[in-house]
Motif scaffolding. Structure first.
Motif, mmCIF file in Angstrom:
data_model
loop_
_atom_site.group_PDB
_atom_site.id
_atom_site.type_symbol
_atom_site.label_atom_id
_atom_site.label_comp_id
_atom_site.label_asym_id
_atom_site.label_seq_id
_atom_site.Cartn_x
_atom_site.Cartn_y
_atom_site.Cartn_z
ATOM 1 N N ILE A 1 0.883 -1.171 0.000
ATOM 2 C CA ILE A 1 0.000 0.000 0.000
ATOM 3 C C ILE A 1 0.914 1.212 0.000
ATOM 4 O O ILE A 1 1.827 1.306 0.829
ATOM 5 C CB ILE A 1 -0.930 0.021 1.231
ATOM 6 N N THR A 2 0.669 2.105 -0.944
ATOM 7 C CA THR A 2 1.409 3.363 -1.011
ATOM 8 C C THR A 2 0.454 4.475 -0.613
ATOM 9 O O THR A 2 -0.648 4.574 -1.147
ATOM 10 C CB THR A 2 1.975 3.603 -2.416
ATOM 11 N N VAL A 3 0.895 5.275 0.333
ATOM 12 C CA VAL A 3 0.077 6.360 0.893
ATOM 13 C C VAL A 3 0.781 7.678 0.602
ATOM 14 O O VAL A 3 1.984 7.805 0.819
ATOM 15 C CB VAL A 3 -0.073 6.192 2.423
ATOM 16 N N ARG A 4 0.028 8.656 0.110
ATOM 17 C CA ARG A 4 0.498 10.031 -0.035
ATOM 18 C C ARG A 4 -0.428 10.916 0.784
ATOM 19 O O ARG A 4 -1.641 10.773 0.715
ATOM 20 C CB ARG A 4 0.495 10.479 -1.495
ATOM 21 N N SER A 5 0.169 11.831 1.559
ATOM 22 C CA SER A 5 -0.635 12.676 2.448
ATOM 23 C C SER A 5 0.017 14.038 2.627
ATOM 24 O O SER A 5 1.139 14.266 2.173
ATOM 25 C CB SER A 5 -0.787 12.001 3.813
ATOM 26 N N SER A 6 -0.689 14.912 3.326
ATOM 27 C CA SER A 6 -0.062 16.144 3.789
ATOM 28 C C SER A 6 1.030 15.728 4.790
ATOM 29 O O SER A 6 1.057 14.582 5.243
ATOM 30 C CB SER A 6 -1.116 17.039 4.448
ATOM 31 N N PRO A 7 1.952 16.622 5.159
ATOM 32 C CA PRO A 7 3.030 16.240 6.077
ATOM 33 C C PRO A 7 2.499 15.695 7.410
ATOM 34 O O PRO A 7 1.664 16.327 8.059
ATOM 35 C CB PRO A 7 3.802 17.546 6.281
ATOM 36 N N VAL A 8 2.971 14.508 7.777
ATOM 37 C CA VAL A 8 2.555 13.840 9.006
ATOM 38 C C VAL A 8 3.768 13.264 9.720
ATOM 39 O O VAL A 8 4.845 13.131 9.138
ATOM 40 C CB VAL A 8 1.513 12.720 8.722
ATOM 41 N N SER A 9 3.579 12.874 10.964
ATOM 42 C CA SER A 9 4.665 12.274 11.733
ATOM 43 C C SER A 9 4.546 10.756 11.823
ATOM 44 O O SER A 9 5.492 10.083 12.239
ATOM 45 C CB SER A 9 4.696 12.869 13.143
ATOM 46 N N LYS A 10 3.390 10.213 11.406
ATOM 47 C CA LYS A 10 3.192 8.765 11.508
ATOM 48 C C LYS A 10 2.227 8.314 10.424
ATOM 49 O O LYS A 10 1.214 8.960 10.171
ATOM 50 C CB LYS A 10 2.617 8.429 12.878
ATOM 51 N N MET A 11 2.553 7.175 9.793
ATOM 52 C CA MET A 11 1.661 6.514 8.843
ATOM 53 C C MET A 11 1.520 5.073 9.311
ATOM 54 O O MET A 11 2.519 4.397 9.535
ATOM 55 C CB MET A 11 2.232 6.555 7.425
#
Length: 118
Positions: A43-53
């Motif tokens: 699974i590839t996730v793209r998001s706004s800047p985060v500290s944990k995925m």
């Protein structure tokens, strides 16, 4: 406060309702999920800047990546078998965004993606 981000063809009430019924949305208290893709067991996730995925699912265990200003990662889903998983991201302020369940069947298709429109 939390909200639902809907991926619809337009802001027309019928289009929004159709997208909601099809599960083309995610929930958030801050971060944005730009895209979620399932390809070749990752699974590839793209998001706004985060500290944990995180990826969690119907089987015990989880996959986690932590860092500063993360905007993309790819994680294996094999531990969840043919069940389901869910993507959650958390920003530095503690805000979270989470996907609907993603069913890990051989015929999983693009409609479960949360792709941001430009």
């Amino acid at each position: 406060m939390a909200w639902v981000q809907v991926r619809a063809e337009s802001l027309d009430p019928e289009a929004l309702l159709s997208a909601l019924k099809a599960g083309h949305y995610y929930s958030s208290t801050g971060p944005e999920l730009h895209d979620i893709r399932l390809d070749d067991g990752l699974i590839t996730v793209r998001s706004s800047p985060v500290s944990k995925m995180l990826i969690t699912g119907g089987a015990p265990g989880l996959q986690v990546v932590e860092g500063e200003a993360l905007t993309e990662c790819s994680l294996p889903v094999a531990m969840f078998g043919q069940g389901f998983c869910r993507v959650t991201v958390e920003d530095a302020a503690g805000g979270r965004a989470w996907s609907n369940p993603i069913h890990l069947t051989a015929n999983w298709a693009a409609p479960a993606r949360m792709q941001q429109r430009s």
